[in-house]
Design an enzyme around this catalytic site. Structure first.
Site, PDB file in Angstrom:
ATOM      1  N   TYR A  71       0.867  -1.235  -0.033  1.00 46.45           N
ATOM      2  CA  TYR A  71       0.138  -0.065   0.191  1.00 46.45           C
ATOM      3  C   TYR A  71       0.729   1.290  -0.101  1.00 46.45           C
ATOM      4  CZ  TYR A  71      -3.498  -3.083   1.086  1.00 46.45           C
ATOM      5  OH  TYR A  71      -4.727  -4.215   1.689  1.00 46.45           O
TER       6      TYR A  71
ATOM      7  N   ASP B 287       3.246   3.050  -2.256  1.00 45.75           N
ATOM      8  CA  ASP B 287       3.141   4.036  -3.605  1.00 45.75           C
ATOM      9  C   ASP B 287       1.592   4.477  -3.319  1.00 45.75           C
ATOM     10  OD1 ASP B 287       5.526   2.312  -4.808  1.00 45.75           O
ATOM     11  OD2 ASP B 287       4.368   0.856  -4.870  1.00 45.75           O
TER      12      ASP B 287
ATOM     13  N   TYR C  86       5.337  -6.774   7.851  1.00 43.92           N
ATOM     14  CA  TYR C  86       5.203  -8.154   6.588  1.00 43.92           C
ATOM     15  C   TYR C  86       5.333  -9.646   7.571  1.00 43.92           C
ATOM     16  CZ  TYR C  86       7.282  -4.070   4.024  1.00 43.92           C
ATOM     17  OH  TYR C  86       6.518  -3.024   3.420  1.00 43.92           O
TER      18      TYR C  86
ATOM     19  N   GLN D 267      -7.197   5.482   5.935  1.00 45.24           N
ATOM     20  CA  GLN D 267      -5.773   6.488   6.699  1.00 45.24           C
ATOM     21  C   GLN D 267      -6.212   7.303   7.554  1.00 45.24           C
ATOM     22  OE1 GLN D 267      -4.462   8.286   2.688  1.00 45.24           O
ATOM     23  NE2 GLN D 267      -2.078   6.928   3.263  1.00 45.24           N
TER      24      GLN D 267
ATOM     25  N   ARG E 133       5.737  -0.162   8.814  1.00 44.69           N
ATOM     26  CA  ARG E 133       6.793  -1.097   8.110  1.00 44.69           C
ATOM     27  C   ARG E 133       6.818   0.329   6.752  1.00 44.69           C
ATOM     28  NH1 ARG E 133       2.060  -5.349   4.940  1.00 44.69           N
ATOM     29  NH2 ARG E 133       1.883  -4.070   3.379  1.00 44.69           N
ATOM     30  N   GLY E 134       7.820  -0.440   5.976  1.00 42.21           N
ATOM     31  CA  GLY E 134       8.092   0.626   4.765  1.00 42.21           C
ATOM     32  C   GLY E 134       7.817   1.975   4.830  1.00 42.21           C
ATOM     33  N   GLU E 135       6.927   3.008   4.326  1.00 42.86           N
ATOM     34  CA  GLU E 135       7.416   4.277   4.541  1.00 42.86           C
ATOM     35  C   GLU E 135       6.414   5.531   4.482  1.00 42.86           C
ATOM     36  OE1 GLU E 135       9.434   6.180   0.487  1.00 42.86           O
ATOM     37  OE2 GLU E 135       8.579   7.593   0.505  1.00 42.86           O
ATOM     38  N   ASP E 136       5.051   4.924   4.458  1.00 43.81           N
ATOM     39  CA  ASP E 136       4.188   5.462   5.083  1.00 43.81           C
ATOM     40  C   ASP E 136       3.537   5.685   6.215  1.00 43.81           C
ATOM     41  OD1 ASP E 136       2.687   8.227   4.462  1.00 43.81           O
ATOM     42  OD2 ASP E 136       0.400   6.969   4.540  1.00 43.81           O
ATOM     43  N   SER E 137       3.830   4.357   6.719  1.00 44.86           N
ATOM     44  CA  SER E 137       3.222   4.333   7.956  1.00 44.86           C
ATOM     45  C   SER E 137       4.135   4.615   9.023  1.00 44.86           C
ATOM     46  CB  SER E 137       2.456   2.513   8.318  1.00 44.86           C
ATOM     47  OG  SER E 137       3.682   1.871   8.485  1.00 44.86           O
TER      48      SER E 137
HETATM   49  O1  TRH Z   1       2.352  -1.131   2.494  1.00 36.84           O
HETATM   50  P1  TRH Z   1       3.599  -1.222   2.470  1.00 36.84           P
HETATM   51  O2  TRH Z   1       4.527  -1.928   3.131  1.00 36.84           O
HETATM   52  O3  TRH Z   1       4.634  -0.191   0.983  1.00 36.84           O
HETATM   53  C1  TRH Z   1       5.476  -0.919   0.526  1.00 36.84           C
HETATM   54  C2  TRH Z   1       6.107   0.759   1.368  1.00 36.84           C
HETATM   55  O4  TRH Z   1       6.119   1.963   0.614  1.00 36.84           O
HETATM   56  C3  TRH Z   1       7.766   0.233   0.484  1.00 36.84           C
HETATM   57  O5  TRH Z   1       9.043   1.589   0.384  1.00 36.84           O
HETATM   58  C4  TRH Z   1       7.280   0.546  -1.204  1.00 36.84           C
HETATM   59  O6  TRH Z   1       8.903   0.203  -1.560  1.00 36.84           O
HETATM   60  C5  TRH Z   1       6.357  -0.907  -1.106  1.00 36.84           C
HETATM   61  O7  TRH Z   1       5.453  -0.943  -0.489  1.00 36.84           O
HETATM   62  C6  TRH Z   1       6.376  -1.230  -2.590  1.00 36.84           C
HETATM   63  O8  TRH Z   1       3.992   0.077   3.857  1.00 36.84           O
HETATM   64  P2  TRH Z   1       3.459   1.542   4.023  1.00 36.84           P
HETATM   65  O9  TRH Z   1       4.662   2.400   3.264  1.00 36.84           O
HETATM   66  O10 TRH Z   1       3.375   1.859   5.463  1.00 36.84           O
HETATM   67  O11 TRH Z   1       2.139   1.492   3.485  1.00 36.84           O
HETATM   68  C7  TRH Z   1       0.474   1.172   4.099  1.00 36.84           C
HETATM   69  C8  TRH Z   1       0.333   2.097   3.961  1.00 36.84           C
HETATM   70  O12 TRH Z   1      -1.532   1.621   4.278  1.00 36.84           O
HETATM   71  C9  TRH Z   1       0.186   3.683   4.393  1.00 36.84           C
HETATM   72  O13 TRH Z   1      -0.625   4.668   3.824  1.00 36.84           O
HETATM   73  C10 TRH Z   1      -0.685   3.875   5.485  1.00 36.84           C
HETATM   74  C11 TRH Z   1      -1.692   2.878   5.554  1.00 36.84           C
HETATM   75  N1  TRH Z   1      -2.472   1.732   6.366  1.00 36.84           N
HETATM   76  C12 TRH Z   1      -4.441   2.077   6.216  1.00 36.84           C
HETATM   77  O14 TRH Z   1      -4.195   3.240   5.765  1.00 36.84           O
HETATM   78  N2  TRH Z   1      -4.907   1.412   7.573  1.00 36.84           N
HETATM   79  C13 TRH Z   1      -4.516   0.328   7.694  1.00 36.84           C
HETATM   80  O15 TRH Z   1      -4.870  -0.698   8.296  1.00 36.84           O
HETATM   81  C14 TRH Z   1      -2.803  -0.182   8.153  1.00 36.84           C
HETATM   82  C15 TRH Z   1      -2.673  -1.144   9.262  1.00 36.84           C
HETATM   83  C16 TRH Z   1      -2.289   0.758   7.253  1.00 36.84           C
END
Ligand code: TRH
Length: 382
Positions: A15, A17, A194, A256, A272-276
């Site tokens: 999620y 990107d 993850y 979100q 994890r990832g970037e946004d969270s």
């Molecule tokens: O989902 P991610 O693992 O995204 C990853 C990273 O961005 C990584 O760098 C990238 O290369 C890859 O994707 C393709 O983790 P991230 O970045 O935290 O994104 C999760 C999104 O989900 C964030 O906007 C928060 C949102 N979220 C919700 O809206 N509700 C929820 O219940 C949860 C748990 C998360």
């Protein structure tokens, strides 16, 4: 600043990107008075974050943003906006690039890069790269230091966070809406990660620890391992499992805005990832980062670069405990000992998380930095 901007998002996986581009689009529309078209190649990734999403609409308005289903056909014939952002090096359609080059005043073309705390970022931020079509593309790097593009942070974010954190009744009402009944005296911990081989060890440590822990887990990739550890074959959101001093609860994946609130309510957030990861920093609470794994272990450098910045100002024991925990989590082993070592530093880490958030908030936010970059590009062109 009126005008039309286009943001292109190719959903690679997960999620992140879409999470980042939706957040940026929303903020540009709300705070920079820009009309934003967000082009998304897979609306299925957007729907859990913004539940009003239609999976079939070619064009829809969500949270102040025009969302377009991105296909080869849908882009063709569209006049590009004043600014075109490709997120995370996604490839723009050749027809769209040709349309950009054909404009009397071609758009400002930006590639929004992934977030990293590495040293080289400030040196590469905002550099142009000449393209075969004759246009230049600029590389825009988010970051944690002077000279980078900063972090996404809505103008009212920290005030809303502070209001919720200061209001027990509002927090309780919010958690109840999620189906969570706060346990008196327990530490509230959220978990978004993850698959992680270190999970069982961490859960054991919490179950056998001195402090009661209430662990809230939004549905996701960690669920199967959680089930294995609990010894259950299925989990439904809302269900609660007590194990020693630990209580585990699965939550529905939430929009979100609610996820932000959850982070603000918790005493500790695993993200994890970037946004969270960024949102947990704005929550101003201690955090644990499960970094997105890259080939040949390149993510370890990113992890260490961030830790080096983050632990500045912590006592040596607290810095070691936090770094140890993050490394154990990302290595998938050693979580038991690492979690125990963190406990004496709890209060210091909580204070530090607040300081870190305030320090980062002193930099311009990413949307404002983008808007300024655009305005400067106009005056250079004039
Ligand atoms: O989902 P991610 O693992 O995204 C990853 C990273 O961005 C990584 O760098 C990238 O290369 C890859 O994707 C393709 O983790 P991230 O970045 O935290 O994104 C999760 C999104 O989900 C964030 O906007 C928060 C949102 N979220 C919700 O809206 N509700 C929820 O219940 C949860 C748990 C998360």
């Amino acid at each position: 600043m009126a005008g039309q901007w286009d943001i292109f998002c190719a959903v690679v996986d997960n999620y992140g990107d879409i999470g980042v581009t939706l957040r940026l689009a929303r903020q540009l529309a709300a705070e920079q008075s820009v009309a934003v078209r967000l082009w998304v190649d897979d609306l299925r990734a957007l729907q859990p974050l913004s539940p009003a999403t239609s999976l079939t609409a070619a064009q829809q308005w969500l949270e102040g943003v025009e969302v377009r289903a991105w296909t080869a056909e849908s882009v063709s014939g569209v006049e590009p906006g004043e600014v075109v952002i490709e997120a995370f090096a996604c490839e723009l359609p050749a027809t769209f690039i040709a349309a950009m080059a054909a404009q009397p005043r071609p758009p400002l073309w930006l590639n929004l890069e992934y977030l990293s705390a590495e040293d080289w970022v400030a040196g590469c931020h905002a550099l142009p790269s000449p393209q075969p079509c004759g246009l230049r593309k600029f590389f825009f790097f988010p970051g944690f230091t002077e000279g980078t593009g900063g972090l996404l942070r809505e103008g009212d974010l920290l005030a809303r966070r502070d209001a919720l954190q200061a209001d027990v009744a509002a927090r309780t009402a919010f958690l109840e809406r999620l189906g969570v009944r706060p346990l008196a005296g327990a530490r509230l911990v959220s978990l978004f990660a993850y698959e992680n081989a270190g999970l069982a060890e961490w859960l054991e440590a919490m179950a056998g620890g001195d402090e009661a822990v209430q662990l809230l887990v939004p549905q996701g990739r960690i669920q199967a391992q959680l089930q294995d550890w609990l010894g259950v074959t299925a989990m439904q959101p809302g269900q609660v499992w007590p194990r020693g001093r630990l209580q585990v609860q699965l939550l529905s994946f939430m929009p979100q805005a609610d996820y932000d609130r959850l982070l603000w309510c918790c005493d500790f957030n695993a993200v994890r990832g970037e946004d969270s990861f960024v949102r947990a920093q704005w929550a101003a609470r201690p955090l644990l980062w499960h970094i997105y794994q890259q080939e040949e272990g390149a993510h370890w450098e990113k992890l260490d670069a961030f830790l080096q910045l983050y632990v500045e100002g912590l006592s040596e024991p607290a810095a070691l405990a936090l770094s140890g925990l993050w490394r154990a989590w990302n290595a998938g082993q050693g979580m038991g000992l690492a979690w125990q070592s963190l406990q004496p530093c709890w209060a210091e880490l909580a204070e530090h998380a607040r300081r870190w958030s305030a320090r980062q908030a002193a930099y311009p936010d990413l949307a404002a930095a983008l808007a300024l970059f655009y305005r400067n590009s106009l005056s250079c062109a004039a």
